[in-house]
Enzyme design. Structure first.
Site, PDB file in Angstrom:
ATOM      1  N   ASP A  61      54.019  34.510  15.719  1.00  0.00           N
ATOM      2  CA  ASP A  61      52.788  33.743  15.556  1.00  0.00           C
ATOM      3  C   ASP A  61      51.867  33.865  16.760  1.00  0.00           C
ATOM      4  OD1 ASP A  61      53.717  32.997  13.123  1.00  0.00           O
ATOM      5  OD2 ASP A  61      54.203  30.938  13.654  1.00  0.00           O
ATOM      6  N   GLY A  62      52.456  33.953  17.954  1.00  0.00           N
ATOM      7  CA  GLY A  62      51.628  34.109  19.148  1.00  0.00           C
ATOM      8  C   GLY A  62      50.784  35.364  19.112  1.00  0.00           C
ATOM      9  N   ASN A  93      43.533  28.012  14.016  1.00  0.00           N
ATOM     10  CA  ASN A  93      44.419  26.866  13.793  1.00  0.00           C
ATOM     11  C   ASN A  93      44.351  25.804  14.883  1.00  0.00           C
ATOM     12  OD1 ASN A  93      45.263  28.082  11.471  1.00  0.00           O
ATOM     13  ND2 ASN A  93      47.411  28.248  12.023  1.00  0.00           N
ATOM     14  N   ARG A 110      44.613  14.824  36.514  1.00  0.00           N
ATOM     15  CA  ARG A 110      43.693  13.694  36.471  1.00  0.00           C
ATOM     16  C   ARG A 110      43.483  13.284  35.025  1.00  0.00           C
ATOM     17  NH1 ARG A 110      38.226  16.092  38.939  1.00  0.00           N
ATOM     18  NH2 ARG A 110      39.759  16.718  40.517  1.00  0.00           N
TER      19      ARG A 110
END
Length: 206
Positions: free
Chosen positions: A108-109, A182, A193
């Site tokens: 998927d990456g 997606n 922060r």
């Protein structure tokens, strides 16, 4: 259909065309069609190769098994199509690449990275699962050849996926723009922060 001297063109027999179609060269052939009022006619010629589909092979050579798999399959791809590019280092600019299909090897990456790099370039993507997750990939490696052949035969269907157009603005000035498939992730920088977010869908605040 065209008729000349009482003979109709047919797919049967040694020659489907009567003599006026075969003799006299291309000039006489054009004159004959012009006399009938036809601007042009196109006949199917058996045995003459049609233009091949343009394929793009993509993957990440840092992932185990990607480079040797693509290398081993490249001769087969070239036998059934025209390979216009192979990129296993993520360096080829895909925004303006011209291809009929991008075959992406990975998980998927790799699909998400390809979507970012295409950035709206409407090249269909076929994902071949060689990773841990394969929710976005379409086929496993043993199904890949059959899937590509279906595409080349015009038997594949397409599913359009919406892309996210993400813009980062600071003090009214745009400092970054990204395209994603997606998911878009907002996270902290080098210094931890609090992050204040205002989320809108269209004009409606979430």
């Amino acid at each position: 259909f065209l008729k000349s001297r009482g003979a109709w063109p047919s797919l049967r027999g040694p020659s489907p065309y009567p003599l006026p179609f075969r003799e006299g060269g291309k000039g006489r052939l054009r004159d004959f069609f012009g006399h009938l009022g036809y601007p042009s006619l196109v006949f199917l010629r058996l045995g003459v190769p049609m233009p091949q589909k343009r394929l793009l092979l993509l993957g990440d050579s840092r992932k185990p098994g990607i480079a040797p798999t693509v290398q081993a399959l490249t001769p087969w791809f070239r036998s059934v199509s025209r390979v216009v590019g192979t990129d296993l280092t993520n360096r080829l600019p895909l925004v303006r690449v011209r291809a009929d299909l991008a075959v992406v090897f990975g998980g998927d990456g790799s699909i998400l990275a390809t979507a970012r790099r295409l950035a709206g370039n409407p090249v269909p993507v076929l994902g071949v699962n060689l990773g841990k997750f394969g929710f976005l990939t379409e086929v496993q490696i043993d199904e890949m050849k059959a899937g590509v052949l279906q595409f080349l035969a015009g038997k594949a269907s397409f599913a359009r996926r919406m892309l996210l157009d993400c813009t980062i603005e600071r003090s009214g000035r745009r400092i970054g723009r990204f395209v994603a498939l997606n998911v878009a992730v907002v996270t902290r920088g080098a210094i931890s922060r609090m992050v204040h977010l205002r989320v809108l869908v269209g004009a409606e605040e979430v």
